[in-house]
Scaffold this motif. Sequence first.
Motif, PDB file in Angstrom:
ATOM      1  N   GLN A  85       0.831  -1.179  -0.056  1.00 60.41           N
ATOM      2  CA  GLN A  85       0.034   0.131  -0.099  1.00 60.41           C
ATOM      3  C   GLN A  85       0.784   1.144  -0.052  1.00 60.41           C
ATOM      4  OE1 GLN A  85      -3.719   0.274   1.705  1.00 60.41           O
ATOM      5  NE2 GLN A  85      -3.663  -1.824   2.717  1.00 60.41           N
ATOM      6  N   GLU A  86       0.271   2.287  -0.236  1.00 63.09           N
ATOM      7  CA  GLU A  86       1.003   3.645  -0.723  1.00 63.09           C
ATOM      8  C   GLU A  86       1.071   4.365   0.974  1.00 63.09           C
ATOM      9  OE1 GLU A  86      -0.537   6.149  -3.426  1.00 63.09           O
ATOM     10  OE2 GLU A  86       0.436   5.140  -5.028  1.00 63.09           O
ATOM     11  N   THR A 115      10.191   0.679   3.349  1.00 61.60           N
ATOM     12  CA  THR A 115       9.324   1.154   2.035  1.00 61.60           C
ATOM     13  C   THR A 115      10.335   1.605   0.795  1.00 61.60           C
ATOM     14  OG1 THR A 115       9.878   3.634   2.624  1.00 61.60           O
ATOM     15  CG2 THR A 115       8.064   2.263   3.857  1.00 61.60           C
ATOM     16  N   LYS A 135      10.614   4.071  -2.050  1.00 53.54           N
ATOM     17  CA  LYS A 135      10.202   5.554  -2.259  1.00 53.54           C
ATOM     18  C   LYS A 135      10.546   5.573  -3.929  1.00 53.54           C
ATOM     19  CE  LYS A 135      11.015   8.171   1.899  1.00 53.54           C
ATOM     20  NZ  LYS A 135      11.644   9.235   2.330  1.00 53.54           N
ATOM     21  N   THR A 136       9.673   6.097  -4.901  1.00 55.29           N
ATOM     22  CA  THR A 136      10.048   6.115  -6.369  1.00 55.29           C
ATOM     23  C   THR A 136       9.817   7.444  -6.529  1.00 55.29           C
ATOM     24  OG1 THR A 136       9.249   3.840  -6.541  1.00 55.29           O
ATOM     25  CG2 THR A 136       9.448   5.242  -8.714  1.00 55.29           C
ATOM     26  N   THR A 176       6.527   8.979  -4.535  1.00 52.31           N
ATOM     27  CA  THR A 176       5.371   7.974  -3.991  1.00 52.31           C
ATOM     28  C   THR A 176       6.138   7.065  -3.348  1.00 52.31           C
ATOM     29  OG1 THR A 176       4.397   8.292  -6.263  1.00 52.31           O
ATOM     30  CG2 THR A 176       3.571   6.464  -4.635  1.00 52.31           C
ATOM     31  N   GLU A 177       5.514   6.572  -1.812  1.00 48.97           N
ATOM     32  CA  GLU A 177       6.359   5.650  -1.071  1.00 48.97           C
ATOM     33  C   GLU A 177       5.241   4.537  -0.933  1.00 48.97           C
ATOM     34  OE1 GLU A 177       7.701   7.552   2.514  1.00 48.97           O
ATOM     35  OE2 GLU A 177       8.566   5.785   3.169  1.00 48.97           O
ATOM     36  N   VAL A 178       5.716   3.351  -1.177  1.00 53.64           N
ATOM     37  CA  VAL A 178       4.954   2.212  -0.940  1.00 53.64           C
ATOM     38  C   VAL A 178       5.465   1.275   0.144  1.00 53.64           C
ATOM     39  CG1 VAL A 178       4.245   0.111  -2.195  1.00 53.64           C
ATOM     40  CG2 VAL A 178       4.318   2.362  -3.062  1.00 53.64           C
ATOM     41  N   GLU A 196       7.128  -1.836   1.117  1.00 59.60           N
ATOM     42  CA  GLU A 196       7.550  -3.006   0.436  1.00 59.60           C
ATOM     43  C   GLU A 196       7.596  -4.222   1.145  1.00 59.60           C
ATOM     44  OE1 GLU A 196      11.280  -3.109  -2.541  1.00 59.60           O
ATOM     45  OE2 GLU A 196      11.754  -3.631  -0.561  1.00 59.60           O
ATOM     46  N   SER A 251      -0.474   9.805   5.833  1.00 59.76           N
ATOM     47  CA  SER A 251      -1.527   9.247   4.967  1.00 59.76           C
ATOM     48  C   SER A 251      -2.541   8.386   6.075  1.00 59.76           C
ATOM     49  CB  SER A 251      -1.049   8.346   3.802  1.00 59.76           C
ATOM     50  OG  SER A 251      -0.505   7.336   4.238  1.00 59.76           O
ATOM     51  N   PRO A 285       1.205   9.142  -0.610  1.00 62.32           N
ATOM     52  CA  PRO A 285       0.616   9.094  -1.987  1.00 62.32           C
ATOM     53  C   PRO A 285       1.528  10.221  -2.561  1.00 62.32           C
ATOM     54  CG  PRO A 285      -1.066   9.470  -0.353  1.00 62.32           C
ATOM     55  CD  PRO A 285       0.192   9.599   0.363  1.00 62.32           C
ATOM     56  N   THR A 286       1.488   9.821  -3.961  1.00 56.68           N
ATOM     57  CA  THR A 286       2.284  10.913  -4.908  1.00 56.68           C
ATOM     58  C   THR A 286       2.262  12.319  -4.253  1.00 56.68           C
ATOM     59  OG1 THR A 286       2.129   9.265  -6.754  1.00 56.68           O
ATOM     60  CG2 THR A 286       2.569  11.561  -7.271  1.00 56.68           C
TER      61      THR A 286
END
Length: 312
Positions: free
Chosen positions: A14-15, A146, A148-149, A124-126, A128, A84, A18-19
């Motif tokens: 899950q994010e 996490t 981050k992209t 955006t960070e998910v 992992e 979030s 969010p972006t």
Amino acid sequence: MSGIDAALSNLVGQEVVPTTWAQDPVNTPMIRHWVEAMADENPIYLDDDAARSAGHDGAIAPPTMVQAWTMRGYAATAAGSTGSEVAVELFGVLADAGFTSVVATDSEQEYFTELRPGDLINVTEVIESISPEKKTGLGTGHFVTTLKTYRNAEGDVVATQKWRTLRFRPEEKPAPRALRPRPALNQDNAFWFAAAKEHRLVIQRCTACGTLRHPTGPMCGHCRSLDWDTVDASGKGFVYSFVVNHHPKIDAFDYPLIVAVIELEEGTRLIANMVGIEPDQVKVDMPVVLDWIDADPDLTLPAFRPAAPEEN
Ligand SMILES: [Zn+2]
């Protein structure tokens, strides 16, 4: 799978952030501050010509600076942004299980696209992965990784960053016990405590008249001579008087604490704790023998215990 493990594994993928777009495009003033702070003298970050001769289209941002473009200042964080819903849930699940402390353990960045002044990026960070419960030197906890992209306005991946933190339950370490109060050492008593460290109970003796004395002191109370030596006490004596101390409790001592005036067979008296006996068993005149309390590496004190029949 336990409740917490299920709750955590539901969050993977899950994010958590969010972006989010950077507040400012990549810019030379921030790059200048960065390279000055880092003492990075590579000219390609500020000098277009140097960057071109190194094969770039012009000055580029230091790749390691990628995280800085999208970070918010401390004030924004302190203003109450709790993150979030996923972040709130993640940290809530962990906190409810007692994993309230956090430490960053490692960060791994990979760079794909060069950034130049004017570029605007987002992150955006998910989540992992979240490790099963692990025991660490800091305490038991979960490693949360996490990803981050970072992307530019064209949607190209600029960089990725794996960010790992340990959310842990702080280990409850008993507070170290307070040390016994230190004696106030001076030239007139240091020898006595030094002998005690060697488990020798010494008695100061006037070399002029032979009178023994304790507490230690510079002058013979009998003949006023300043000359003295010591003799070793036999360690035998009896309880001249005693009190059993209950209050106030000081952390360095066990209570009830027996504090006795011991009369040595040589005739001098000293104050010492008693060991190996219950407080209600102590009697005035009871024969005692020397024992030792090695309180800590810097302090050894004589103590007395009841004499066994053969020790009388
Ligand atoms: Zn004397």
